[in-house]
Scaffold this motif. Structure first.
Motif, short mmCIF file in Angstrom:
data_model
loop_
_atom_site.label_atom_id
_atom_site.label_comp_id
_atom_site.label_asym_id
_atom_site.label_seq_id
_atom_site.Cartn_x
_atom_site.Cartn_y
_atom_site.Cartn_z
N LEU A 20 0.83 -1.20 0.00
CA LEU A 20 0.00 0.00 0.00
C LEU A 20 0.86 1.25 0.00
CD1 LEU A 20 -1.89 -1.71 2.74
CD2 LEU A 20 -3.24 -0.77 0.89
N PHE A 21 0.47 2.24 -0.81
CA PHE A 21 1.16 3.53 -0.81
C PHE A 21 0.25 4.57 -1.44
CE2 PHE A 21 2.31 1.13 -4.58
CZ PHE A 21 2.21 2.04 -5.62
N ALA A 22 0.67 5.83 -1.39
CA ALA A 22 -0.15 6.93 -1.92
C ALA A 22 0.75 8.10 -2.27
CB ALA A 22 -1.21 7.36 -0.91
N GLY A 23 0.23 8.99 -3.11
CA GLY A 23 0.98 10.19 -3.49
C GLY A 23 0.29 10.92 -4.62
N VAL A 24 0.90 12.01 -5.07
CA VAL A 24 0.31 12.81 -6.14
C VAL A 24 0.83 12.34 -7.49
CG1 VAL A 24 0.03 14.83 -4.68
CG2 VAL A 24 2.11 14.59 -6.05
N GLY A 25 0.01 12.53 -8.53
CA GLY A 25 0.42 12.29 -9.90
C GLY A 25 1.19 13.49 -10.42
N ASP A 114 9.11 9.91 -5.67
CA ASP A 114 10.22 10.86 -5.76
C ASP A 114 10.72 11.03 -7.19
OD1 ASP A 114 11.65 8.56 -6.29
OD2 ASP A 114 13.25 8.97 -4.85
N GLY A 115 9.96 10.48 -8.17
CA GLY A 115 10.35 10.60 -9.57
C GLY A 115 11.19 9.45 -10.08
N PRO A 187 19.92 -7.00 -9.32
CA PRO A 187 20.88 -6.27 -8.50
C PRO A 187 21.44 -5.03 -9.20
CG PRO A 187 21.27 -8.62 -8.32
CD PRO A 187 20.25 -8.44 -9.41
N THR A 188 21.70 -5.13 -10.51
CA THR A 188 22.23 -3.98 -11.24
C THR A 188 21.20 -2.86 -11.30
OG1 THR A 188 23.58 -5.46 -12.61
CG2 THR A 188 23.25 -3.22 -13.42
N PHE A 189 19.94 -3.22 -11.52
CA PHE A 189 18.88 -2.21 -11.54
C PHE A 189 18.81 -1.47 -10.20
CE2 PHE A 189 14.44 -0.96 -10.78
CZ PHE A 189 14.23 -0.12 -11.87
N ARG A 190 18.82 -2.23 -9.12
CA ARG A 190 18.76 -1.61 -7.79
C ARG A 190 19.95 -0.66 -7.58
NH1 ARG A 190 15.76 -4.46 -3.77
NH2 ARG A 190 14.76 -6.36 -4.54
N ARG A 191 21.11 -1.11 -8.01
CA ARG A 191 22.34 -0.37 -7.73
C ARG A 191 22.56 0.81 -8.67
NH1 ARG A 191 25.23 -4.49 -8.31
NH2 ARG A 191 26.05 -4.08 -10.39
N GLU A 192 22.18 0.67 -9.93
CA GLU A 192 22.58 1.63 -10.96
C GLU A 192 21.46 2.53 -11.48
OE1 GLU A 192 25.67 2.00 -11.67
OE2 GLU A 192 26.55 0.18 -10.81
N LEU A 193 20.21 2.07 -11.44
CA LEU A 193 19.15 2.83 -12.11
C LEU A 193 17.98 3.23 -11.22
CD1 LEU A 193 18.65 1.08 -15.59
CD2 LEU A 193 20.26 2.88 -14.98
N ALA A 194 17.64 2.41 -10.25
CA ALA A 194 16.36 2.56 -9.55
C ALA A 194 16.15 3.95 -8.94
CB ALA A 194 16.21 1.49 -8.47
N ASP A 195 17.21 4.59 -8.47
CA ASP A 195 17.05 5.86 -7.77
C ASP A 195 17.15 7.08 -8.69
OD1 ASP A 195 19.77 5.75 -8.35
OD2 ASP A 195 20.42 6.52 -6.41
N CYS A 196 17.24 6.87 -9.99
CA CYS A 196 17.43 7.98 -10.92
C CYS A 196 16.08 8.60 -11.30
CB CYS A 196 18.18 7.50 -12.16
SG CYS A 196 19.86 6.96 -11.74
N ARG A 197 15.97 9.92 -11.13
CA ARG A 197 14.69 10.61 -11.19
C ARG A 197 14.37 11.18 -12.57
NH1 ARG A 197 16.53 14.78 -6.82
NH2 ARG A 197 18.44 14.30 -8.02
N ARG A 215 1.05 19.26 -13.38
CA ARG A 215 0.39 19.96 -12.28
C ARG A 215 0.86 19.50 -10.91
NH1 ARG A 215 -5.83 20.11 -14.71
NH2 ARG A 215 -5.40 21.68 -16.32
N GLY A 216 1.41 18.28 -10.84
CA GLY A 216 1.91 17.79 -9.57
C GLY A 216 3.42 17.78 -9.49
N GLY A 217 4.08 18.32 -10.53
CA GLY A 217 5.53 18.32 -10.55
C GLY A 217 6.13 19.30 -9.56
N SER A 218 7.24 18.92 -8.93
CA SER A 218 7.91 19.80 -7.98
C SER A 218 9.36 19.35 -7.85
CB SER A 218 7.23 19.74 -6.61
OG SER A 218 7.50 18.50 -5.99
N LEU A 219 10.13 20.09 -7.09
CA LEU A 219 11.52 19.71 -6.84
C LEU A 219 11.61 18.47 -5.97
CD1 LEU A 219 13.14 23.22 -6.20
CD2 LEU A 219 13.12 21.89 -8.31
#
Length: 302
Positions: A20-25, A114-115, A187-197, A215-219
């Protein structure tokens, strides 16, 4: 090969428990709650709009369901029900090895979080996975499948594993020319790409909002560039975060095929539109690929 690694590659998987999770589009700005639930064998990934009660609210994530690709991937069904910005969750699904899931959401767009895909990776890890009593199917690329649109190119090329090569060019010193080329697994995805916004340009924001986008974009959920500087106080997570995010998008866009790929993706200046053109080109050329299982691989090797 260890038993766990064999099970991971050979069998379909679903979630062990709901996530379960939630957030803005990022485009609609709408606050959406999401419940990702386990699903049976051969179910695939199906999105369900729980806020729609007057018509079919199920939207399977398939190549033919993609109906819009402007700044994100949108899928829809015959009743006109759509779900937007699915690519970051889809990338997490395929690289974490989730074959079957029901994604219930009470709005038109997936939360941007977080993008990146990292929040989805954490959420899916908490839920856990369980193996199912059916072989995981893969798409093995047998011949080059290519789409070219002006200076943009996307291709799938035969390879013994999933590989990702991507190149981008933007006329700002912040980005310039960036390229990656790597073997892609969990493992490569987790390490190299997953956190890229995801990223965008400040001068485009007003025009996008006039079109009903961003409309929901922000820093908090995008890297924003103004001229030759980054507006986010924390800066970049990686020097080449931009091309890595484009690769992440492509991984998610390809998973509407419903199966992981054994082959090499090559993207040059590619985005969601040409990624989906490549998906449709693959579906239109059944002789250029085949469906295989890991168990078949082992049998052929004996």
């Amino acid at each position: 090969m260890a038993a766990d690694a064999f099970q991971d590659r050979a069998f379909q998987h679903t979630l062990r428990a709901p996530a379960l999770f939630a957030g803005v589009g990022v485009h609609t700005g709408a606050y959406t709650r999401v419940d990702v639930r386990p699903a049976p064998v051969d179910h695939g990934i199906v999105f369900v709009r729980t806020d729609v009660i007057d018509r079919d609210n199920r939207v399977p994530a398939t190549g033919g369901a993609v109906c819009k690709t402007q700044l994100g991937t949108v899928i829809g069904n015959a009743a006109g029900v759509t779900v937007s910005t699915i690519e970051h969750l889809m990338a997490a699904f395929v690289m974490l090895g989730v074959d079957n899931a029901v994604v219930e959401l009470d709005g038109p767009e997936m939360p941007i979080m977080d993008g990146s895909s990292e929040p989805f990776v954490r959420i899916l890890d908490r839920a856990g996975r369980r193996a199912q009593d059916a072989a995981r199917r893969y798409i093995e690329i047998l011949d080059v499948i290519e789409v070219v649109d002006g200076d943009k190119r996307a291709a799938l090329v035969p390879a013994e594993r999933f590989e990702m090569a991507f190149e981008i060019r933007f006329p700002t010193a912040v980005i310039g020319t960036q390229a990656i080329d790597m073997v892609m697994d969990g493992p490569t995805f987790r390490r190299e790409l997953a956190d890229c916004r995801t990223f965008g340009f400040a001068h485009e924001v007003e025009a996008l909002r006039a079109m009903g986008l961003a409309r929901g974009g922000s820093l908090e959920n995008a890297v924003v560039i103004e001229g030759d500087r980054i507006l986010n106080p924390e800066g970049l997570r990686r020097p080449d975060e931009f091309v890595r995010h484009k690769a992440l998008d492509a991984i998610g866009d390809l998973y509407v095929l419903g199966m992981p790929i054994v082959g090499r993706f090559e993207g040059s200046l590619a985005g969601h539109a040409i990624n989906n053109q490549l998906v449709r080109a693959l579906l239109a050329r059944p002789a250029a690929w085949r469906v295989k299982t890991f168990v078949e691989d082992l049998a052929e090797a004996v």
